[in-house]
Design a protein around this motif. Sequence first.
Motif, PDB file in Angstrom:
ATOM      1  N   GLU A 114       7.419  -7.669 -11.357  1.00 37.78           N
ATOM      2  CA  GLU A 114       8.605  -7.053 -10.746  1.00 37.78           C
ATOM      3  C   GLU A 114       8.532  -7.191  -9.224  1.00 37.78           C
ATOM      4  N   GLN A 115       7.355  -7.001  -8.666  1.00 38.52           N
ATOM      5  CA  GLN A 115       7.173  -7.131  -7.225  1.00 38.52           C
ATOM      6  C   GLN A 115       7.503  -8.546  -6.775  1.00 38.52           C
ATOM      7  N   ARG A 116       6.971  -9.524  -7.468  1.00 34.59           N
ATOM      8  CA  ARG A 116       7.226 -10.928  -7.096  1.00 34.59           C
ATOM      9  C   ARG A 116       8.698 -11.287  -7.222  1.00 34.59           C
ATOM     10  N   ALA A 117       9.391 -10.642  -8.158  1.00 28.95           N
ATOM     11  CA  ALA A 117      10.819 -10.899  -8.334  1.00 28.95           C
ATOM     12  C   ALA A 117      11.670 -10.135  -7.322  1.00 28.95           C
ATOM     13  N   GLY A 118      11.015  -9.307  -6.513  1.00 25.71           N
ATOM     14  CA  GLY A 118      11.748  -8.545  -5.508  1.00 25.71           C
ATOM     15  C   GLY A 118      12.326  -7.244  -6.015  1.00 25.71           C
ATOM     16  N   HIS A 119      11.951  -6.844  -7.211  1.00 27.57           N
ATOM     17  CA  HIS A 119      12.424  -5.587  -7.803  1.00 27.57           C
ATOM     18  C   HIS A 119      11.410  -4.493  -7.482  1.00 27.57           C
ATOM     19  N   LEU A 120      11.414  -4.076  -6.233  1.00 30.53           N
ATOM     20  CA  LEU A 120      10.347  -3.199  -5.740  1.00 30.53           C
ATOM     21  C   LEU A 120      10.347  -1.824  -6.380  1.00 30.53           C
ATOM     22  N   GLN A 121      11.509  -1.263  -6.649  1.00 29.87           N
ATOM     23  CA  GLN A 121      11.539   0.063  -7.271  1.00 29.87           C
ATOM     24  C   GLN A 121      10.982   0.005  -8.694  1.00 29.87           C
ATOM     25  N   HIS A 122      11.365  -1.034  -9.438  1.00 30.65           N
ATOM     26  CA  HIS A 122      10.817  -1.187 -10.794  1.00 30.65           C
ATOM     27  C   HIS A 122       9.312  -1.426 -10.739  1.00 30.65           C
ATOM     28  N   ALA A 123       8.880  -2.213  -9.757  1.00 27.01           N
ATOM     29  CA  ALA A 123       7.445  -2.460  -9.591  1.00 27.01           C
ATOM     30  C   ALA A 123       6.714  -1.148  -9.349  1.00 27.01           C
ATOM     31  N   ARG A 124       7.257  -0.345  -8.457  1.00 26.56           N
ATOM     32  CA  ARG A 124       6.628   0.939  -8.130  1.00 26.56           C
ATOM     33  C   ARG A 124       6.528   1.825  -9.380  1.00 26.56           C
TER      34      ARG A 124
ATOM     35  N   ALA B  58      -1.884  -2.708  -5.488  1.00 26.77           N
ATOM     36  CA  ALA B  58      -0.534  -3.225  -5.753  1.00 26.77           C
ATOM     37  C   ALA B  58       0.526  -2.264  -5.224  1.00 26.77           C
ATOM     38  N   LEU B  59       0.316  -0.971  -5.408  1.00 30.86           N
ATOM     39  CA  LEU B  59       1.262   0.017  -4.876  1.00 30.86           C
ATOM     40  C   LEU B  59       1.303  -0.021  -3.357  1.00 30.86           C
ATOM     41  N   ALA B  60       0.160  -0.227  -2.738  1.00 33.63           N
ATOM     42  CA  ALA B  60       0.139  -0.344  -1.274  1.00 33.63           C
ATOM     43  C   ALA B  60       0.977  -1.532  -0.825  1.00 33.63           C
ATOM     44  N   GLU B  61       0.893  -2.621  -1.550  1.00 33.99           N
ATOM     45  CA  GLU B  61       1.692  -3.798  -1.208  1.00 33.99           C
ATOM     46  C   GLU B  61       3.186  -3.540  -1.393  1.00 33.99           C
ATOM     47  N   VAL B  62       3.536  -2.811  -2.430  1.00 31.80           N
ATOM     48  CA  VAL B  62       4.950  -2.462  -2.642  1.00 31.80           C
ATOM     49  C   VAL B  62       5.440  -1.565  -1.505  1.00 31.80           C
ATOM     50  N   GLU B  63       4.626  -0.587  -1.119  1.00 33.75           N
ATOM     51  CA  GLU B  63       5.009   0.291  -0.006  1.00 33.75           C
ATOM     52  C   GLU B  63       5.190  -0.526   1.274  1.00 33.75           C
ATOM     53  N   ALA B  64       4.285  -1.478   1.512  1.00 33.76           N
ATOM     54  CA  ALA B  64       4.392  -2.325   2.699  1.00 33.76           C
ATOM     55  C   ALA B  64       5.676  -3.156   2.654  1.00 33.76           C
ATOM     56  N   ALA B  65       6.025  -3.656   1.471  1.00 35.74           N
ATOM     57  CA  ALA B  65       7.258  -4.443   1.335  1.00 35.74           C
ATOM     58  C   ALA B  65       8.486  -3.602   1.654  1.00 35.74           C
ATOM     59  N   HIS B  66       8.389  -2.299   1.442  1.00 38.07           N
ATOM     60  CA  HIS B  66       9.461  -1.366   1.798  1.00 38.07           C
ATOM     61  C   HIS B  66       9.404  -0.978   3.275  1.00 38.07           C
TER      62      HIS B  66
END
Length: 127
Positions: A8-18, A43-51
């Motif tokens: 989900e993160q790689r697809a840009g779906h950050l909320q779903h990834a989280r 992985a969550l840290a990377e999602v937070e950074a992407a946000h």
Amino acid sequence: LVTLGRLEQRAGHLQHARERLVEAMRLQESIGDVLGIARSSGALAEVEAAHGRFDEARRRLGDSVTFNVDKGSALGVAFARAAFARVAAAAKATGDAAAMGALAGFEAELARAVEVVGEARLPSDVE
């Protein structure tokens, strides 16, 4: 769930990834999966950074390091170190001093953790 979160993160779906990663951590904590928690935290840290939430990314990485030091997991600390490298690269790419400032001092925290639990290396194809 971690793999789904990463996809989900790689697809840009950050909320779903989280959501997937938070659920993975909940399950990992319930069964004491130390390495799973380390991977999910990174992985969550990377999602937070992407946000753009570098303070939250830093907090998650710090929690992961503390947890892994408490459990004596050099491999868990290695996962945190790899995640930090990706988060730091994202912060640097923003050119934002506040983003870099949020991560200040974490390298020293990682070095202290390695002194306590020892150093482990991850294979190059592991996230």
